[in-house]
Design an enzyme around this catalytic site. Structure first.
Site, PDB file in Angstrom:
ATOM      1  N   CYS A  19       0.831  -1.210   0.000  1.00 30.06           N
ATOM      2  CA  CYS A  19       0.000   0.000   0.000  1.00 30.06           C
ATOM      3  C   CYS A  19       0.861   1.254   0.000  1.00 30.06           C
ATOM      4  O   CYS A  19       1.487   1.589   1.009  1.00 30.06           O
ATOM      5  CB  CYS A  19      -0.922  -0.007   1.214  1.00 30.06           C
ATOM      6  SG  CYS A  19      -1.955   1.468   1.357  1.00 30.06           S
ATOM      7  N   CYS A  58      -0.450   3.931   2.458  1.00 28.69           N
ATOM      8  CA  CYS A  58      -0.173   3.596   3.857  1.00 28.69           C
ATOM      9  C   CYS A  58       1.286   3.807   4.237  1.00 28.69           C
ATOM     10  O   CYS A  58       1.589   4.349   5.301  1.00 28.69           O
ATOM     11  CB  CYS A  58      -0.547   2.143   4.125  1.00 28.69           C
ATOM     12  SG  CYS A  58      -2.192   1.660   3.602  1.00 28.69           S
ATOM     13  N   ASP A  59       2.200   3.372   3.380  1.00 29.78           N
ATOM     14  CA  ASP A  59       3.602   3.269   3.763  1.00 29.78           C
ATOM     15  C   ASP A  59       4.566   4.172   3.005  1.00 29.78           C
ATOM     16  O   ASP A  59       5.764   4.176   3.295  1.00 29.78           O
ATOM     17  CB  ASP A  59       4.070   1.813   3.599  1.00 29.78           C
ATOM     18  CG  ASP A  59       3.290   0.856   4.485  1.00 29.78           C
ATOM     19  OD1 ASP A  59       2.835   1.282   5.552  1.00 29.78           O
ATOM     20  OD2 ASP A  59       3.124  -0.314   4.100  1.00 29.78           O
TER      21      ASP A  59
END
Length: 203
Positions: free
Chosen positions: A106, A109-110
């Site tokens: 992701c 997300c990261d």
């Protein structure tokens, strides 16, 4: 309202090494710890949680469903499906070993963890291009690795994005991702790998 949660297998959150963008944790928190804290919170307010596999959902009456598992049959007036999305994984040695340690699924997300760092995105479809677009203003350079597949039909016009079609053999590193080894014996240094393999429904 009486609530029951039925789940099977671990989710992506439990594999996440550290979550930085969740409100209330100034120093971040591991995905596993955040998951376990959430389960405890749900139980504290009376939510019943069962680790079972749902085999079928039957419509009994206008006001009742039957949910069958290998162990029990549960009745419910309403059902919410929150099964998430299973990520496609390439057949590359050590992918699972480095999940949460440089291998991510992701970009949103990261991506924060890879500011000004060289990274790779494995994939060759629209999903891969979408992930590159999320990362392009964060990473110092991005290699789109198609792993032997055809390159994307359209390119991203940015000098720091390159495409490599060689097949990947393995991923190496000590405590985190450090190197990608291709089947031709050559290697590439990287600090992060984002898996963006298209699904069978992608057109």
């Amino acid at each position: 309202m009486k609530t029951l949660i039925i789940y099977q297998n671990e989710g992506a959150l439990e594999k996440t090494n550290k979550v930085e963008n969740y409100y209330g944790f100034e120093n971040g928190i591991s995905g596993k710890e955040l998951y376990e804290t959430g389960i405890k919170q749900a139980k504290n307010i009376g939510v019943e949680i069962k680790k079972e596999e749902v085999l079928s959902i039957e419509f009994r009456t206008e006001k009742e469903f039957a949910i069958k598992t290998p162990k029990n049959t549960y009745q419910a007036r309403s059902i919410i499906l929150a099964t998430g999305n299973k990520k496609n994984k390439p057949n590359i040695k050590n992918i699972e070993t480095f999940e949460g340690k440089g291998v991510s699924y992701c970009a949103v997300c990261d991506g924060f963890f890879y500011r000004n760092k060289p990274i790779a995105v494995i994939g060759n479809g629209n999903y891969a291009i979408s992930e590159v677009n999320e990362l392009i203003n964060l990473a110092s350079s991005i290699q789109i690795l198609t792993n032997g597949e055809e390159p994307p039909e359209f390119r991203i016009e940015d000098d720091k994005v390159k495409v490599d079609t060689r097949e990947i053999q393995t991923i190496k590193g000590e405590k985190k991702v450090e190197e990608i080894v291709f089947k031709d014996g050559n290697t590439m240094q990287t600090e992060g790998i984002f898996i963006a393999i298209r699904s069978c429904t992608e057109v």
